[in-house]
Design a protein around this motif. Sequence first.
Motif, PDB file in Angstrom:
ATOM      1  N   ASP A  98       0.818  -1.216   0.000  1.00 53.02           N
ATOM      2  CA  ASP A  98       0.000   0.000   0.000  1.00 53.02           C
ATOM      3  C   ASP A  98       0.848   1.261   0.000  1.00 53.02           C
ATOM      4  O   ASP A  98       0.485   2.271  -0.621  1.00 53.02           O
ATOM      5  CB  ASP A  98      -0.922   0.019   1.230  1.00 53.02           C
ATOM      6  N   GLN A  99       1.967   1.216   0.702  1.00 54.80           N
ATOM      7  CA  GLN A  99       2.816   2.412   0.802  1.00 54.80           C
ATOM      8  C   GLN A  99       3.320   2.868  -0.561  1.00 54.80           C
ATOM      9  O   GLN A  99       3.512   4.056  -0.806  1.00 54.80           O
ATOM     10  CB  GLN A  99       4.010   2.145   1.729  1.00 54.80           C
ATOM     11  N   VAL A 100       3.543   1.907  -1.458  1.00 57.08           N
ATOM     12  CA  VAL A 100       4.026   2.249  -2.798  1.00 57.08           C
ATOM     13  C   VAL A 100       2.927   2.942  -3.600  1.00 57.08           C
ATOM     14  O   VAL A 100       3.181   3.918  -4.308  1.00 57.08           O
ATOM     15  CB  VAL A 100       4.538   0.992  -3.530  1.00 57.08           C
ATOM     16  N   ALA A 101       1.701   2.421  -3.492  1.00 56.37           N
ATOM     17  CA  ALA A 101       0.582   3.067  -4.178  1.00 56.37           C
ATOM     18  C   ALA A 101       0.413   4.508  -3.689  1.00 56.37           C
ATOM     19  O   ALA A 101       0.189   5.431  -4.480  1.00 56.37           O
ATOM     20  CB  ALA A 101      -0.699   2.269  -3.959  1.00 56.37           C
ATOM     21  N   ASP A 102       0.546   4.706  -2.376  1.00 58.32           N
ATOM     22  CA  ASP A 102       0.445   6.054  -1.811  1.00 58.32           C
ATOM     23  C   ASP A 102       1.582   6.945  -2.328  1.00 58.32           C
ATOM     24  O   ASP A 102       1.377   8.136  -2.612  1.00 58.32           O
ATOM     25  CB  ASP A 102       0.483   5.999  -0.284  1.00 58.32           C
ATOM     26  N   TYR A 103       2.773   6.367  -2.445  1.00 59.94           N
ATOM     27  CA  TYR A 103       3.925   7.131  -2.935  1.00 59.94           C
ATOM     28  C   TYR A 103       3.689   7.594  -4.373  1.00 59.94           C
ATOM     29  O   TYR A 103       3.967   8.757  -4.715  1.00 59.94           O
ATOM     30  CB  TYR A 103       5.187   6.263  -2.848  1.00 59.94           C
ATOM     31  N   LEU A 104       3.185   6.692  -5.207  1.00 56.73           N
ATOM     32  CA  LEU A 104       2.879   7.072  -6.588  1.00 56.73           C
ATOM     33  C   LEU A 104       1.884   8.222  -6.616  1.00 56.73           C
ATOM     34  O   LEU A 104       2.053   9.197  -7.364  1.00 56.73           O
ATOM     35  CB  LEU A 104       2.302   5.872  -7.341  1.00 56.73           C
ATOM     36  N   HIS A 105       0.847   8.107  -5.811  1.00 57.68           N
ATOM     37  CA  HIS A 105      -0.202   9.124  -5.782  1.00 57.68           C
ATOM     38  C   HIS A 105       0.352  10.475  -5.339  1.00 57.68           C
ATOM     39  O   HIS A 105      -0.030  11.535  -5.872  1.00 57.68           O
ATOM     40  CB  HIS A 105      -1.313   8.669  -4.836  1.00 57.68           C
ATOM     41  N   GLU A 106       1.275  10.457  -4.386  1.00 54.72           N
ATOM     42  CA  GLU A 106       1.855  11.692  -3.859  1.00 54.72           C
ATOM     43  C   GLU A 106       2.796  12.363  -4.867  1.00 54.72           C
ATOM     44  O   GLU A 106       2.940  13.592  -4.861  1.00 54.72           O
ATOM     45  CB  GLU A 106       2.625  11.406  -2.574  1.00 54.72           C
ATOM     46  N   HIS A 107       3.433  11.561  -5.724  1.00 53.54           N
ATOM     47  CA  HIS A 107       4.488  12.104  -6.584  1.00 53.54           C
ATOM     48  C   HIS A 107       4.098  12.246  -8.043  1.00 53.54           C
ATOM     49  O   HIS A 107       4.870  12.812  -8.836  1.00 53.54           O
ATOM     50  CB  HIS A 107       5.754  11.253  -6.450  1.00 53.54           C
ATOM     51  N   ILE A 108       2.935  11.726  -8.439  1.00 51.50           N
ATOM     52  CA  ILE A 108       2.409  12.001  -9.782  1.00 51.50           C
ATOM     53  C   ILE A 108       1.322  13.055  -9.607  1.00 51.50           C
ATOM     54  O   ILE A 108       0.275  12.796  -9.022  1.00 51.50           O
ATOM     55  CB  ILE A 108       1.839  10.739 -10.444  1.00 51.50           C
ATOM     56  N   ARG A 109       1.572  14.246 -10.096  1.00 55.13           N
ATOM     57  CA  ARG A 109       0.752  15.403  -9.707  1.00 55.13           C
ATOM     58  C   ARG A 109      -0.714  15.263 -10.104  1.00 55.13           C
ATOM     59  O   ARG A 109      -1.599  15.654  -9.351  1.00 55.13           O
ATOM     60  CB  ARG A 109       1.357  16.687 -10.277  1.00 55.13           C
ATOM     61  N   SER A 110      -1.000  14.732 -11.280  1.00 52.84           N
ATOM     62  CA  SER A 110      -2.391  14.626 -11.729  1.00 52.84           C
ATOM     63  C   SER A 110      -2.846  13.174 -11.649  1.00 52.84           C
ATOM     64  O   SER A 110      -3.214  12.564 -12.651  1.00 52.84           O
ATOM     65  CB  SER A 110      -2.534  15.156 -13.162  1.00 52.84           C
ATOM     66  N   SER A 111      -2.809  12.623 -10.442  1.00 56.83           N
ATOM     67  CA  SER A 111      -3.139  11.206 -10.295  1.00 56.83           C
ATOM     68  C   SER A 111      -4.352  11.003  -9.402  1.00 56.83           C
ATOM     69  O   SER A 111      -4.651  11.805  -8.516  1.00 56.83           O
ATOM     70  CB  SER A 111      -1.950  10.435  -9.724  1.00 56.83           C
ATOM     71  N   LYS A 112      -5.024   9.893  -9.668  1.00 56.46           N
ATOM     72  CA  LYS A 112      -6.152   9.459  -8.852  1.00 56.46           C
ATOM     73  C   LYS A 112      -5.885   8.013  -8.456  1.00 56.46           C
ATOM     74  O   LYS A 112      -5.600   7.176  -9.304  1.00 56.46           O
ATOM     75  CB  LYS A 112      -7.456   9.550  -9.653  1.00 56.46           C
ATOM     76  N   LEU A 113      -5.960   7.732  -7.155  1.00 56.74           N
ATOM     77  CA  LEU A 113      -5.702   6.386  -6.646  1.00 56.74           C
ATOM     78  C   LEU A 113      -7.028   5.695  -6.334  1.00 56.74           C
ATOM     79  O   LEU A 113      -7.842   6.223  -5.581  1.00 56.74           O
ATOM     80  CB  LEU A 113      -4.828   6.454  -5.390  1.00 56.74           C
ATOM     81  N   VAL A 114      -7.202   4.519  -6.931  1.00 53.93           N
ATOM     82  CA  VAL A 114      -8.408   3.727  -6.711  1.00 53.93           C
ATOM     83  C   VAL A 114      -8.008   2.366  -6.151  1.00 53.93           C
ATOM     84  O   VAL A 114      -7.200   1.647  -6.759  1.00 53.93           O
ATOM     85  CB  VAL A 114      -9.213   3.536  -8.021  1.00 53.93           C
ATOM     86  N   HIS A 115      -8.567   2.018  -5.004  1.00 54.06           N
ATOM     87  CA  HIS A 115      -8.352   0.698  -4.423  1.00 54.06           C
ATOM     88  C   HIS A 115      -9.511  -0.201  -4.849  1.00 54.06           C
ATOM     89  O   HIS A 115     -10.666   0.086  -4.533  1.00 54.06           O
ATOM     90  CB  HIS A 115      -8.290   0.780  -2.895  1.00 54.06           C
ATOM     91  N   VAL A 116      -9.198  -1.250  -5.587  1.00 52.92           N
ATOM     92  CA  VAL A 116     -10.242  -2.178  -6.007  1.00 52.92           C
ATOM     93  C   VAL A 116     -10.324  -3.327  -5.008  1.00 52.92           C
ATOM     94  O   VAL A 116      -9.336  -3.686  -4.357  1.00 52.92           O
ATOM     95  CB  VAL A 116      -9.989  -2.726  -7.431  1.00 52.92           C
ATOM     96  N   SER A 117     -11.500  -3.900  -4.888  1.00 49.52           N
ATOM     97  CA  SER A 117     -11.726  -4.996  -3.947  1.00 49.52           C
ATOM     98  C   SER A 117     -11.286  -6.306  -4.591  1.00 49.52           C
ATOM     99  O   SER A 117     -12.098  -7.137  -4.986  1.00 49.52           O
ATOM    100  CB  SER A 117     -13.211  -5.055  -3.558  1.00 49.52           C
ATOM    101  N   ALA A 118      -9.980  -6.451  -4.710  1.00 48.23           N
ATOM    102  CA  ALA A 118      -9.395  -7.640  -5.335  1.00 48.23           C
ATOM    103  C   ALA A 118      -8.092  -7.953  -4.621  1.00 48.23           C
ATOM    104  O   ALA A 118      -7.435  -7.053  -4.099  1.00 48.23           O
ATOM    105  CB  ALA A 118      -9.139  -7.402  -6.816  1.00 48.23           C
ATOM    106  N   THR A 119      -7.718  -9.205  -4.592  1.00 53.63           N
ATOM    107  CA  THR A 119      -6.467  -9.599  -3.953  1.00 53.63           C
ATOM    108  C   THR A 119      -5.454 -10.035  -5.000  1.00 53.63           C
ATOM    109  O   THR A 119      -5.806 -10.525  -6.072  1.00 53.63           O
ATOM    110  CB  THR A 119      -6.689 -10.756  -2.959  1.00 53.63           C
ATOM    111  N   GLY A 120      -4.183  -9.825  -4.669  1.00 59.35           N
ATOM    112  CA  GLY A 120      -3.113 -10.266  -5.553  1.00 59.35           C
ATOM    113  C   GLY A 120      -2.627  -9.175  -6.482  1.00 59.35           C
ATOM    114  O   GLY A 120      -3.152  -8.057  -6.516  1.00 59.35           O
ATOM    115  N   HIS A 121      -1.609  -9.508  -7.251  1.00 58.45           N
ATOM    116  CA  HIS A 121      -0.906  -8.554  -8.110  1.00 58.45           C
ATOM    117  C   HIS A 121      -1.565  -8.389  -9.479  1.00 58.45           C
ATOM    118  O   HIS A 121      -1.113  -7.569 -10.277  1.00 58.45           O
ATOM    119  CB  HIS A 121       0.551  -9.026  -8.279  1.00 58.45           C
ATOM    120  N   PHE A 122      -2.630  -9.140  -9.743  1.00 61.18           N
ATOM    121  CA  PHE A 122      -3.209  -9.147 -11.090  1.00 61.18           C
ATOM    122  C   PHE A 122      -4.718  -8.884 -11.077  1.00 61.18           C
ATOM    123  O   PHE A 122      -5.507  -9.712 -11.538  1.00 61.18           O
ATOM    124  CB  PHE A 122      -2.939 -10.497 -11.764  1.00 61.18           C
ATOM    125  N   PRO A 123      -5.166  -7.736 -10.585  1.00 61.85           N
ATOM    126  CA  PRO A 123      -6.607  -7.489 -10.521  1.00 61.85           C
ATOM    127  C   PRO A 123      -7.279  -7.458 -11.887  1.00 61.85           C
ATOM    128  O   PRO A 123      -8.472  -7.742 -11.999  1.00 61.85           O
ATOM    129  CB  PRO A 123      -6.697  -6.125  -9.821  1.00 61.85           C
TER     130      PRO A 123
END
Length: 268
Positions: free
Chosen positions: A227-252
């Motif tokens: 999760d920390q990496v997803a947050d990092y991307l969101h913080e450092h890509i200026r025009s970004s939107k972070l969506v958490h999908v209800s799925a498990t694993g690396h291949f949603p």
Amino acid sequence: MTLRTVTKNNIHILNDDPSLQTIIFTHGFGTDQTAWNAVAEAFKDQYRLIMYDTVGAGSADPEAFSPNKYRSINSYATDLLAICQEFELKNAISISHSVGGMTSVLAANEKPEYFSKMALVGASPRYLNDTDTGYYGGFTQEDLDNLYQAMSNNYFAWVSGFANLAMQNADRPHLAENFARTLASIRPDIAQSVVRAIFQSDHRADLPRLQHDTLLIHSTEDIAVPDQVADYLHEHIRSSKLVHVSATGHFPHISAPGQVIDAIRQFL
């Protein structure tokens, strides 16, 4: 369209109408363009779709791979730009997974006019922890060295274990089995070279340069991207939107394509 371009990356086009906006799909390590089939199906009537295999994967030309050339993700970005140039893309939508995400970011930074929007699924700018800056990527160097050793000792045994860990969804074992098949189809020497290029990469400095609206799709229990990496991307890509999908694993996009499709549709 040159034959060399087609065969090098095993390019397929769906709904080949140049008047339509183009979506270009980039897959991640261990899969090929078929990983996007369910998602592509949802967009093929409204968009022109370009599907391709990265060098070393799927049915891409195995002779095109060189461990010296493809020792960094930048070379895959160069290939993506070559495809964009070949098809004279402008304002295309890039949808990518895992390492394909950073491939797309690097390409968009180099030639921003080729793209309009980016959707990154399970992407990471750096997998290795950085104690100097407090960055948590999810892996220590010892973790990665052990992974490389396991691949070297018995590649096909490693494939089976890694496929299950990365895919999760134990109640649907066919998902991990399908991933294991595409992973096992990669030549072991190529797989080991590509994995090192991915896991030792650091593209954090490239994130603030991205000019495009970007959708970040993140799932839970992702062995490669905490999760920390997803947050990092969101913080450092200026025009970004972070969506958490209800799925498990690396291949949603494989295990829960409907949720990924919905997120992309809302974004577009």
